[in-house]
Design a protein around this motif. Structure first.
Motif, PDB file in Angstrom:
ATOM      1  N   SER A  16       0.837  -1.196   0.000  1.00  0.00           N
ATOM      2  CA  SER A  16       0.000   0.000   0.000  1.00  0.00           C
ATOM      3  C   SER A  16       0.875   1.250   0.000  1.00  0.00           C
ATOM      4  O   SER A  16       2.090   1.168   0.114  1.00  0.00           O
ATOM      5  CB  SER A  16      -0.898  -0.011   1.252  1.00  0.00           C
ATOM      6  N   GLY A  17       0.210   2.382  -0.085  1.00  0.00           N
ATOM      7  CA  GLY A  17       0.883   3.672   0.006  1.00  0.00           C
ATOM      8  C   GLY A  17       0.895   4.210   1.425  1.00  0.00           C
ATOM      9  O   GLY A  17       1.516   5.235   1.699  1.00  0.00           O
ATOM     10  N   ASP A  18       0.215   3.523   2.337  1.00  0.00           N
ATOM     11  CA  ASP A  18       0.215   3.918   3.746  1.00  0.00           C
ATOM     12  C   ASP A  18      -0.075   2.698   4.615  1.00  0.00           C
ATOM     13  O   ASP A  18      -0.289   1.604   4.110  1.00  0.00           O
ATOM     14  CB  ASP A  18      -0.780   5.045   4.018  1.00  0.00           C
ATOM     15  N   MET A  19      -0.098   2.891   5.914  1.00  0.00           N
ATOM     16  CA  MET A  19      -0.253   1.783   6.859  1.00  0.00           C
ATOM     17  C   MET A  19      -1.705   1.512   7.231  1.00  0.00           C
ATOM     18  O   MET A  19      -1.983   0.604   8.016  1.00  0.00           O
ATOM     19  CB  MET A  19       0.536   2.093   8.136  1.00  0.00           C
ATOM     20  N   VAL A  20      -2.633   2.274   6.686  1.00  0.00           N
ATOM     21  CA  VAL A  20      -4.043   2.114   7.041  1.00  0.00           C
ATOM     22  C   VAL A  20      -4.528   0.721   6.672  1.00  0.00           C
ATOM     23  O   VAL A  20      -4.377   0.279   5.533  1.00  0.00           O
ATOM     24  CB  VAL A  20      -4.913   3.189   6.342  1.00  0.00           C
ATOM     25  N   GLY A  21      -5.067   0.003   7.645  1.00  0.00           N
ATOM     26  CA  GLY A  21      -5.593  -1.333   7.414  1.00  0.00           C
ATOM     27  C   GLY A  21      -4.605  -2.452   7.649  1.00  0.00           C
ATOM     28  O   GLY A  21      -4.960  -3.622   7.567  1.00  0.00           O
ATOM     29  N   ARG A  22      -3.362  -2.133   7.945  1.00  0.00           N
ATOM     30  CA  ARG A  22      -2.344  -3.166   8.175  1.00  0.00           C
ATOM     31  C   ARG A  22      -2.355  -3.578   9.640  1.00  0.00           C
ATOM     32  O   ARG A  22      -2.415  -2.754  10.532  1.00  0.00           O
ATOM     33  CB  ARG A  22      -0.964  -2.633   7.830  1.00  0.00           C
ATOM     34  N   ASN A  23      -2.258  -4.882   9.886  1.00  0.00           N
ATOM     35  CA  ASN A  23      -2.122  -5.400  11.245  1.00  0.00           C
ATOM     36  C   ASN A  23      -0.651  -5.477  11.609  1.00  0.00           C
ATOM     37  O   ASN A  23       0.176  -5.936  10.804  1.00  0.00           O
ATOM     38  CB  ASN A  23      -2.746  -6.796  11.360  1.00  0.00           C
ATOM     39  N   SER A  24      -0.304  -5.048  12.799  1.00  0.00           N
ATOM     40  CA  SER A  24       1.074  -5.080  13.278  1.00  0.00           C
ATOM     41  C   SER A  24       1.634  -6.491  13.155  1.00  0.00           C
ATOM     42  O   SER A  24       0.966  -7.468  13.460  1.00  0.00           O
ATOM     43  CB  SER A  24       1.110  -4.619  14.731  1.00  0.00           C
ATOM     44  N   GLY A  25       2.872  -6.595  12.683  1.00  0.00           N
ATOM     45  CA  GLY A  25       3.527  -7.886  12.511  1.00  0.00           C
ATOM     46  C   GLY A  25       3.294  -8.538  11.167  1.00  0.00           C
ATOM     47  O   GLY A  25       3.971  -9.488  10.808  1.00  0.00           O
ATOM     48  N   THR A  26       2.342  -8.009  10.388  1.00  0.00           N
ATOM     49  CA  THR A  26       2.054  -8.534   9.061  1.00  0.00           C
ATOM     50  C   THR A  26       3.130  -8.055   8.085  1.00  0.00           C
ATOM     51  O   THR A  26       3.468  -6.870   8.077  1.00  0.00           O
ATOM     52  CB  THR A  26       0.682  -8.018   8.578  1.00  0.00           C
ATOM     53  N   PRO A  27       3.672  -8.943   7.238  1.00  0.00           N
ATOM     54  CA  PRO A  27       4.625  -8.479   6.229  1.00  0.00           C
ATOM     55  C   PRO A  27       3.980  -7.398   5.360  1.00  0.00           C
ATOM     56  O   PRO A  27       2.821  -7.523   4.953  1.00  0.00           O
ATOM     57  CB  PRO A  27       4.938  -9.728   5.402  1.00  0.00           C
ATOM     58  N   ALA A  28       4.735  -6.339   5.115  1.00  0.00           N
ATOM     59  CA  ALA A  28       4.183  -5.217   4.358  1.00  0.00           C
ATOM     60  C   ALA A  28       5.255  -4.522   3.533  1.00  0.00           C
ATOM     61  O   ALA A  28       6.428  -4.509   3.902  1.00  0.00           O
ATOM     62  CB  ALA A  28       3.554  -4.203   5.317  1.00  0.00           C
ATOM     63  N   VAL A  29       4.802  -3.953   2.406  1.00  0.00           N
ATOM     64  CA  VAL A  29       5.621  -3.084   1.575  1.00  0.00           C
ATOM     65  C   VAL A  29       4.837  -1.785   1.442  1.00  0.00           C
ATOM     66  O   VAL A  29       3.711  -1.783   0.946  1.00  0.00           O
ATOM     67  CB  VAL A  29       5.884  -3.688   0.175  1.00  0.00           C
ATOM     68  N   ILE A  30       5.430  -0.696   1.912  1.00  0.00           N
ATOM     69  CA  ILE A  30       4.798   0.614   1.839  1.00  0.00           C
ATOM     70  C   ILE A  30       5.579   1.455   0.831  1.00  0.00           C
ATOM     71  O   ILE A  30       6.777   1.683   0.998  1.00  0.00           O
ATOM     72  CB  ILE A  30       4.771   1.310   3.221  1.00  0.00           C
ATOM     73  N   VAL A  31       4.897   1.885  -0.224  1.00  0.00           N
ATOM     74  CA  VAL A  31       5.512   2.639  -1.310  1.00  0.00           C
ATOM     75  C   VAL A  31       5.008   4.074  -1.232  1.00  0.00           C
ATOM     76  O   VAL A  31       3.810   4.318  -1.315  1.00  0.00           O
ATOM     77  CB  VAL A  31       5.137   2.027  -2.682  1.00  0.00           C
ATOM     78  N   GLU A  32       5.932   5.029  -1.062  1.00  0.00           N
ATOM     79  CA  GLU A  32       5.556   6.433  -0.963  1.00  0.00           C
ATOM     80  C   GLU A  32       6.314   7.258  -2.006  1.00  0.00           C
ATOM     81  O   GLU A  32       7.535   7.158  -2.109  1.00  0.00           O
ATOM     82  CB  GLU A  32       5.871   6.972   0.433  1.00  0.00           C
ATOM     83  N   HIS A  33       5.568   8.047  -2.757  1.00  0.00           N
ATOM     84  CA  HIS A  33       6.183   8.955  -3.733  1.00  0.00           C
ATOM     85  C   HIS A  33       6.963  10.001  -2.956  1.00  0.00           C
ATOM     86  O   HIS A  33       6.443  10.594  -2.024  1.00  0.00           O
ATOM     87  CB  HIS A  33       5.091   9.597  -4.592  1.00  0.00           C
ATOM     88  N   ASP A  34       8.217  10.201  -3.315  1.00  0.00           N
ATOM     89  CA  ASP A  34       8.986  11.199  -2.567  1.00  0.00           C
ATOM     90  C   ASP A  34       9.802  12.127  -3.457  1.00  0.00           C
ATOM     91  O   ASP A  34      10.896  12.531  -3.131  1.00  0.00           O
ATOM     92  CB  ASP A  34       9.825  10.551  -1.462  1.00  0.00           C
ATOM     93  N   GLY A  35       9.225  12.488  -4.591  1.00  0.00           N
ATOM     94  CA  GLY A  35       9.885  13.487  -5.437  1.00  0.00           C
ATOM     95  C   GLY A  35      10.128  12.988  -6.837  1.00  0.00           C
ATOM     96  O   GLY A  35       9.530  12.015  -7.289  1.00  0.00           O
ATOM     97  N   GLY A  36      11.028  13.670  -7.511  1.00  0.00           N
ATOM     98  CA  GLY A  36      11.351  13.362  -8.890  1.00  0.00           C
ATOM     99  C   GLY A  36      11.391  14.625  -9.706  1.00  0.00           C
ATOM    100  O   GLY A  36      11.361  15.731  -9.165  1.00  0.00           O
TER     101      GLY A  36
END
Length: 125
Positions: A16-36
């Motif tokens: 996801s693009g944020d942590m909303v809806g993620r349960n702690s300890g669950t494997p996650a990849v958070i992708v955030e646009h940070d410029g360009g």
């Protein structure tokens, strides 16, 4: 995010693009646009992204971070995704241990830049 979600290796991983809806300890990849920046007027762009991975342990988190890195750097260039062709993916910072300051969960953080051009939507993933 859709590209990573399409890969069998990341089935069951919260992407996801944020942590909303993620349960702690669950494997996650958070992708955030940070410029360009735009490289060629109205045709070629370079977008920067921060990639954070989370998992139940530091070794699991590291393995997830480096798997994501491999797909982005080695497999993503030349793909046509929606209406853009990925020309190259450049690593700005390789994944490094960066524990989450609030939850203290294992987190690895890396940054990439994706160079792409707009194309007609002939193929998509």
């Amino acid at each position: 995010m859709n590209y990573l979600r399409s890969l069998d290796e990341f089935k069951g991983v919260f992407i996801s693009g944020d942590m909303v809806g993620r349960n702690s300890g669950t494997p996650a990849v958070i992708v955030e646009h940070d410029g360009g920046h735009r490289d060629v007027r109205d045709r070629m762009d370079r977008a920067g992204f921060s990639i954070s991975t989370y998992a139940g342990s530091k070794p699991q988190c590291s393995a997830l971070a480096y798997a994501v890195r491999e797909y982005l750097l080695e497999q993503m260039p030349s793909l046509v995704l929606d209406n853009v062709q990925v020309l190259d993916v450049v690593e700005s910072n390789s994944p490094r241990s960066f524990p989450d300051p609030e939850s203290r969960e294992a987190r690895y953080l890396g940054t990439v830049e994706i160079l792409f051009v707009e194309v007609s939507p002939r193929k998509s993933v």
